[in-house]
Scaffold this motif. Structure first.
Motif, PDB file in Angstrom:
ATOM      1  N   GLU A 179      51.845 -10.454   7.531  1.00 23.66           N
ATOM      2  CA  GLU A 179      52.820  -9.667   6.780  1.00 23.66           C
ATOM      3  C   GLU A 179      53.184  -8.379   7.523  1.00 23.66           C
ATOM      4  O   GLU A 179      54.338  -7.955   7.541  1.00 23.66           O
ATOM      5  N   LEU A 180      52.186  -7.749   8.143  1.00 21.19           N
ATOM      6  CA  LEU A 180      52.461  -6.538   8.918  1.00 21.19           C
ATOM      7  C   LEU A 180      53.351  -6.848  10.117  1.00 21.19           C
ATOM      8  O   LEU A 180      54.253  -6.068  10.459  1.00 21.19           O
ATOM      9  N   ALA A 181      53.114  -7.989  10.765  1.00 24.14           N
ATOM     10  CA  ALA A 181      53.948  -8.376  11.903  1.00 24.14           C
ATOM     11  C   ALA A 181      55.406  -8.554  11.466  1.00 24.14           C
ATOM     12  O   ALA A 181      56.333  -8.244  12.226  1.00 24.14           O
ATOM     13  N   GLU A 182      55.624  -9.013  10.246  1.00 22.38           N
ATOM     14  CA  GLU A 182      56.990  -9.132   9.743  1.00 22.38           C
ATOM     15  C   GLU A 182      57.617  -7.749   9.544  1.00 22.38           C
ATOM     16  O   GLU A 182      58.803  -7.546   9.824  1.00 22.38           O
ATOM     17  N   LEU A 183      56.813  -6.796   9.037  1.00 20.35           N
ATOM     18  CA  LEU A 183      57.331  -5.439   8.849  1.00 20.35           C
ATOM     19  C   LEU A 183      57.707  -4.799  10.181  1.00 20.35           C
ATOM     20  O   LEU A 183      58.631  -3.996  10.252  1.00 20.35           O
ATOM     21  N   PHE A 184      56.962  -5.133  11.238  1.00 21.61           N
ATOM     22  CA  PHE A 184      57.225  -4.568  12.563  1.00 21.61           C
ATOM     23  C   PHE A 184      57.881  -5.617  13.477  1.00 21.61           C
ATOM     24  O   PHE A 184      57.688  -5.587  14.694  1.00 21.61           O
ATOM     25  N   ALA A 185      58.675  -6.489  12.888  1.00 23.70           N
ATOM     26  CA  ALA A 185      59.303  -7.560  13.664  1.00 23.70           C
ATOM     27  C   ALA A 185      60.255  -7.026  14.723  1.00 23.70           C
ATOM     28  O   ALA A 185      60.449  -7.653  15.771  1.00 23.70           O
ATOM     29  N   ALA A 186      60.850  -5.855  14.493  1.00 21.38           N
ATOM     30  CA  ALA A 186      61.813  -5.299  15.445  1.00 21.38           C
ATOM     31  C   ALA A 186      61.147  -4.545  16.585  1.00 21.38           C
ATOM     32  O   ALA A 186      61.826  -4.165  17.541  1.00 21.38           O
ATOM     33  N   GLU A 187      59.821  -4.316  16.501  1.00 21.53           N
ATOM     34  CA  GLU A 187      59.090  -3.558  17.521  1.00 21.53           C
ATOM     35  C   GLU A 187      58.166  -4.520  18.270  1.00 21.53           C
ATOM     36  O   GLU A 187      57.148  -4.959  17.735  1.00 21.53           O
ATOM     37  N   GLU A 188      58.514  -4.844  19.508  1.00 21.73           N
ATOM     38  CA  GLU A 188      57.854  -5.943  20.205  1.00 21.73           C
ATOM     39  C   GLU A 188      56.359  -5.708  20.405  1.00 21.73           C
ATOM     40  O   GLU A 188      55.543  -6.597  20.145  1.00 21.73           O
ATOM     41  N   VAL A 189      55.968  -4.528  20.912  1.00 23.63           N
ATOM     42  CA  VAL A 189      54.547  -4.309  21.214  1.00 23.63           C
ATOM     43  C   VAL A 189      53.693  -4.336  19.947  1.00 23.63           C
ATOM     44  O   VAL A 189      52.692  -5.058  19.884  1.00 23.63           O
ATOM     45  N   PRO A 190      54.033  -3.595  18.888  1.00 23.42           N
ATOM     46  CA  PRO A 190      53.255  -3.728  17.656  1.00 23.42           C
ATOM     47  C   PRO A 190      53.208  -5.164  17.141  1.00 23.42           C
ATOM     48  O   PRO A 190      52.148  -5.629  16.675  1.00 23.42           O
ATOM     49  N   ARG A 191      54.333  -5.878  17.209  1.00 24.04           N
ATOM     50  CA  ARG A 191      54.354  -7.260  16.713  1.00 24.04           C
ATOM     51  C   ARG A 191      53.379  -8.143  17.474  1.00 24.04           C
ATOM     52  O   ARG A 191      52.651  -8.958  16.887  1.00 24.04           O
ATOM     53  N   ARG A 192      53.315  -7.979  18.787  1.00 28.28           N
ATOM     54  CA  ARG A 192      52.419  -8.823  19.583  1.00 28.28           C
ATOM     55  C   ARG A 192      50.949  -8.462  19.329  1.00 28.28           C
ATOM     56  O   ARG A 192      50.084  -9.334  19.298  1.00 28.28           O
ATOM     57  N   ILE A 193      50.671  -7.179  19.166  1.00 21.48           N
ATOM     58  CA  ILE A 193      49.291  -6.772  18.868  1.00 21.48           C
ATOM     59  C   ILE A 193      48.874  -7.308  17.504  1.00 21.48           C
ATOM     60  O   ILE A 193      47.765  -7.858  17.340  1.00 21.48           O
ATOM     61  N   LEU A 194      49.742  -7.183  16.524  1.00 18.13           N
ATOM     62  CA  LEU A 194      49.421  -7.701  15.192  1.00 18.13           C
ATOM     63  C   LEU A 194      49.233  -9.214  15.232  1.00 18.13           C
ATOM     64  O   LEU A 194      48.388  -9.763  14.509  1.00 18.13           O
ATOM     65  N   GLY A 195      49.994  -9.889  16.073  1.00 19.39           N
ATOM     66  CA  GLY A 195      49.841 -11.336  16.202  1.00 19.39           C
ATOM     67  C   GLY A 195      48.514 -11.758  16.805  1.00 19.39           C
ATOM     68  O   GLY A 195      48.084 -12.903  16.637  1.00 19.39           O
ATOM     69  N   ALA A 196      47.858 -10.838  17.523  1.00 19.06           N
ATOM     70  CA  ALA A 196      46.557 -11.136  18.134  1.00 19.06           C
ATOM     71  C   ALA A 196      45.394 -10.564  17.329  1.00 19.06           C
ATOM     72  O   ALA A 196      44.258 -10.526  17.805  1.00 19.06           O
ATOM     73  N   THR A 197      45.666 -10.118  16.103  1.00 23.22           N
ATOM     74  CA  THR A 197      44.633  -9.447  15.302  1.00 23.22           C
ATOM     75  C   THR A 197      43.482 -10.390  14.955  1.00 23.22           C
ATOM     76  O   THR A 197      43.696 -11.540  14.540  1.00 23.22           O
TER      77      THR A 197
END
Length: 373
Positions: free
Chosen positions: A228-246
């Motif tokens: 869900e957090l990755a969806e909130l930060f979908a427009a920000e590539e680096v945060p999205r990738r870090i959240l995807g590896a959580t």
């Protein structure tokens, strides 16, 4: 002493160093347990730890961070400054888990002879008098180190200000290493559309992260997972990738603000740390450590306790108030709307690095002074 977190444990050490008999009452069974995630100590906090005799113990359970990088949501670098220090300071900011900091401070407090009583709160289990209340009634000095929702603060001023939701809530966790996280010893802050995202690579190869989401209405419960957090930060590539590896989420919390507290001491009771002035801006622990030393030094310098507490209060009020104003500015940056974000992206690269030293030297140059051995 009420509260065995950072402020309470540090105050216990400092007061033992000047010869006071100290008993600490803590409401939770394990104040060094897994409460919260990670925090950073700037060099003013490290100097306070050195005065307390705990610097090396804390360094051993954390890691040093050299630089702080600020990023736009589109990946544009907005600033590059020393992390939590002046550029020429030999000390380096230290990041560690809150639980490890509290554990190190508690161990030193016990080694110095402080008595720590856990699972005891003011008001007793049913709202009546318990051991902590009896101790407070008979104590020469009561130190309220019991945080943002301080019971001691309400004792001092029942009609005083109460915490209010700050328009931000946070979730923190740990991710696997991803190339986008960048090099180690670097703290990164990304200003996104829905809030701010901080991350830093840890020495063990993981990435520690904290997402701060702007929302004018406080959620009744924070249930967001990494997806869900990755969806909130979908427009920000680096945060999205870090959240995807959580790999795990460590903490979720609402952020609060507290108006200036008009009554912080009454000659026998005194507030320290977040109970007196929740400053934010990543300085909560460091300011609590400073408070502990300033309180002990004031009591040692002035035999009359009410006079000493008044002097302590005057000394700390201006510094904490100035930092609270800085924290308010930081919060505004994290809750900025689309237009303000565009202005920030245009202006910040031109001015941030240049003005950083002028706006923070007063904070990092602070020297807390020595305590007796």
């Amino acid at each position: 002493m009420i509260g065995a977190g950072v402020a309470g444990s540090a105050s216990a050490i400092a007061l033992r160093r000047i010869g006071a008999e100290v008993t600490v009452y803590e409401a939770y069974p394990d104040p060094a347990g897994p409460v919260g995630a990670f925090l950073s100590l700037a060099v003013n906090g490290l100097r306070a730890l050195d005065s307390l005799g705990c610097l090396e113990a804390v360094r051993a359970v954390g890691f040093e961070v050299d630089r702080q990088l600020m990023w736009s949501g589109r990946g544009r670098r907005l600033g590059d400054v020393p992390r939590g220090r002046a550029a020429d300071d030999p000390l380096r900011s230290v990041t560690l888990r809150r639980a490890d900091l509290v554990a190190a401070l508690r161990a030193e407090a016990v080694r110095r002879g402080a008595r720590i009583v856990v699972d005891e709160r003011l008001g007793g289990p049913d709202g009546g008098a318990g051991p902590a209340d009896e101790a407070v009634a008979g104590a020469d000095l009561v130190v309220g180190a019991d945080g943002l929702r301080s019971t001691v603060r309400r004792m001092l001023d029942p009609a005083g200000p109460q915490p209010a939701y700050a328009g931000l809530y946070g979730v923190a966790g740990v991710a696997r290493a991803v190339p986008e996280a960048g090099p180690g010893r670097t703290f990164n802050m990304t200003f996104g559309r829905r809030g701010a995202f901080a991350h830093l690579p840890a020495p063990d190869g993981t990435v520690w992260w904290s997402a701060q989401i702007a929302d004018p209405v406080a959620p009744a419960e924070i249930k967001l997972g990494a997806e869900e957090l990755a969806e909130l930060f979908a427009a920000e590539e680096v945060p999205r990738r870090i959240l995807g590896a959580t790999e795990r989420i460590d903490a979720a919390t609402l952020f609060h603000v507290l108006p200036p507290v008009p009554r912080r001491q009454d000659g026998r009771c005194v507030l320290v740390g977040d109970a007196a002035h929740p400053v934010g801006a990543g300085q909560g622990a460091s300011i609590a450590l400073e408070d502990a030393i300033a309180l002990a030094r004031a009591l040692r310098a002035e035999p009359d306790r009410p006079t000493a507490l008044a002097a302590f209060d005057r000394e700390r009020a201006d510094r904490a108030g100035k930092l609270a104003r800085t924290a308010a500015t930081n919060r505004s940056a994290k809750t900025a709307g689309p237009l303000a974000s565009l202005v920030r992206e245009a202006v910040m690269p031109l001015v941030f690095t240049r003005v950083y030293s002028r706006s923070t030297d007063w904070l990092y140059d602070y020297r807390p002074g020595a305590l007796p051995q």
